[in-house]
Motif scaffolding. Sequence first.
Motif, PDB file in Angstrom:
ATOM      1  N   ASP A 164       0.843  -1.198   0.000  1.00  0.00           N
ATOM      2  CA  ASP A 164       0.000   0.000   0.000  1.00  0.00           C
ATOM      3  C   ASP A 164       0.873   1.240   0.000  1.00  0.00           C
ATOM      4  O   ASP A 164       1.961   1.249   0.593  1.00  0.00           O
ATOM      5  N   ASP A 165       0.393   2.261  -0.632  1.00  0.00           N
ATOM      6  CA  ASP A 165       1.045   3.565  -0.549  1.00  0.00           C
ATOM      7  C   ASP A 165       0.562   4.225   0.741  1.00  0.00           C
ATOM      8  O   ASP A 165      -0.571   4.680   0.833  1.00  0.00           O
ATOM      9  N   VAL A 166       1.432   4.245   1.730  1.00  0.00           N
ATOM     10  CA  VAL A 166       1.028   4.726   3.060  1.00  0.00           C
ATOM     11  C   VAL A 166       1.447   6.171   3.293  1.00  0.00           C
ATOM     12  O   VAL A 166       1.389   6.665   4.426  1.00  0.00           O
ATOM     13  N   THR A 167       1.827   6.866   2.224  1.00  0.00           N
ATOM     14  CA  THR A 167       2.322   8.238   2.359  1.00  0.00           C
ATOM     15  C   THR A 167       1.320   9.130   3.071  1.00  0.00           C
ATOM     16  O   THR A 167       1.675   9.919   3.961  1.00  0.00           O
ATOM     17  N   ALA A 168       0.049   9.012   2.704  1.00  0.00           N
ATOM     18  CA  ALA A 168      -0.962   9.912   3.265  1.00  0.00           C
ATOM     19  C   ALA A 168      -1.351   9.538   4.686  1.00  0.00           C
ATOM     20  O   ALA A 168      -1.699  10.410   5.491  1.00  0.00           O
ATOM     21  N   VAL A 169      -1.300   8.241   5.019  1.00  0.00           N
ATOM     22  CA  VAL A 169      -1.781   7.833   6.337  1.00  0.00           C
ATOM     23  C   VAL A 169      -0.700   7.894   7.418  1.00  0.00           C
ATOM     24  O   VAL A 169      -1.018   7.896   8.605  1.00  0.00           O
ATOM     25  N   CYS A 170       0.572   7.948   7.014  1.00  0.00           N
ATOM     26  CA  CYS A 170       1.637   7.985   8.027  1.00  0.00           C
ATOM     27  C   CYS A 170       1.500   9.172   8.992  1.00  0.00           C
ATOM     28  O   CYS A 170       1.684   9.003  10.194  1.00  0.00           O
ATOM     29  N   PRO A 171       1.194  10.386   8.499  1.00  0.00           N
ATOM     30  CA  PRO A 171       1.056  11.510   9.442  1.00  0.00           C
ATOM     31  C   PRO A 171      -0.245  11.506  10.235  1.00  0.00           C
ATOM     32  O   PRO A 171      -0.429  12.352  11.113  1.00  0.00           O
ATOM     33  N   LEU A 172      -1.141  10.568   9.932  1.00  0.00           N
ATOM     34  CA  LEU A 172      -2.488  10.634  10.492  1.00  0.00           C
ATOM     35  C   LEU A 172      -2.499  10.451  12.003  1.00  0.00           C
ATOM     36  O   LEU A 172      -3.224  11.156  12.718  1.00  0.00           O
ATOM     37  N   LEU A 173      -1.701   9.517  12.510  1.00  0.00           N
ATOM     38  CA  LEU A 173      -1.720   9.266  13.955  1.00  0.00           C
ATOM     39  C   LEU A 173      -1.251  10.494  14.720  1.00  0.00           C
ATOM     40  O   LEU A 173      -1.839  10.859  15.744  1.00  0.00           O
ATOM     41  N   GLN A 174      -0.218  11.149  14.231  1.00  0.00           N
ATOM     42  CA  GLN A 174       0.251  12.364  14.881  1.00  0.00           C
ATOM     43  C   GLN A 174      -0.831  13.431  14.882  1.00  0.00           C
ATOM     44  O   GLN A 174      -1.025  14.146  15.874  1.00  0.00           O
ATOM     45  N   ALA A 175      -1.586  13.502  13.785  1.00  0.00           N
ATOM     46  CA  ALA A 175      -2.645  14.518  13.678  1.00  0.00           C
ATOM     47  C   ALA A 175      -3.780  14.255  14.659  1.00  0.00           C
ATOM     48  O   ALA A 175      -4.269  15.171  15.319  1.00  0.00           O
TER      49      ALA A 175
END
Length: 423
Positions: free
Chosen positions: A98-109
């Motif tokens: 999966d391209d996880v580029t967009a979801v990687c910052p999600l937890l921090q947000a």
Amino acid sequence: MRAQLGAASLGSLARRESEAVPPRAPLLGAALRPLAPPHVDSSLLPPYATLRELDALLARHPDAAESRPNKLIAALEAFVGANDKPASSPNFLTGAADDVTAVCPLLQAVLHVGGESGERLCELTLRLLKVLSRKEANRLALSSGTMGALCATLATPPSERAACEACNVLLNLCYEPAAVASALRHGALRQLLPMLHVGGAELRATAAGAVQSIAYQKAGREAANDEGASLALLPLLAATDDRVAARAVGALHNLSSDARVLVALREAGAVAPLVRLLRANAPGPCASAAGALQNLAREPLARDELAQLGGAVPLTDLLFANDEGCRQCAVGALLNLIGPDLGEETDANGKRVLFKRTLGMALALGELHARTAPDAPADISWLRPQDARAGAKNTPGDEGRPAHSSGAHASMPSAAARPGGVA
């Protein structure tokens, strides 16, 4: 304000039934076969097998966690709901990265979102990461992009449920050595170890599973032992919840391959509960207990205690289990228990050669049982001896033997030492 992870604060959190996915068959079991090749055209995959809808929302609204929490919750619920169980997860079964580029910052947000929405977003995001981290192709990218936020979540989880899910994500990520190194840099162990003794059974089990995953790597188990993980896990061997005991003994199997902790474990009373777990009704805990005893039997006084407790009897029973991990770990433990009394490990030593041949014959019978009864239940309750036999004692050995006498080998982490499959 988020609850600090301490005995008082976490103990006051609401106890909710965990939705953590149960582990697959012990010793990893048979891998699920992908339904599509790793480089399949993503447009051909079934709904919710990819992150397309979630990525589209985050592309339109990068601040969705703050500005559109309800839409983000709905998108996360749709993906997680379709993929929560590995056996039926379209995302997992495709095998595609999966391209996880967009979801990687999600937890921090989502960590900065307060109230019930923030708590729900945190739990769902962790479940999303748990789903994605089941695949090897995703783990390194997720580790580099989320480890800091994951350890921050472990430090101040908004709920006990979120803490459980964070442990599950860490367990999965730490299948990769680079992720273990990253977890150690971010202080994951300092957050995990207090969880072994607070909250409900699900939290203690998932925390122990994460420690087990970290301790699969040499650097991880050394760091964990430096933090006192072995002694912290020891009380959990007597847990009434089978999941807690299974994960605790699995972690101790890994940690005990570090010779520095053998004396401390023996002095803290590790041998007796490990012998009791040799009669567990599941092959995973039995194999882990045998592996831990193999390690402890490198230390002379632990070896003598194991003999006095009659450990040779249940270890011999495990030679005939229809589970390869049980058989292998039992052989190692018996070699370390009995082997040093048989002299040097050379072809000229007839007693030792005969002993090894006897073990080989027992292993062959165990393999025959496994091949002729492949559909036998996973438990090994059929091996339970009669009560009188369970009380049998063996003759103690010489306390003057060196800690690493001839034939005493460590049970190094192998497939049998994994945490029973990804979460």
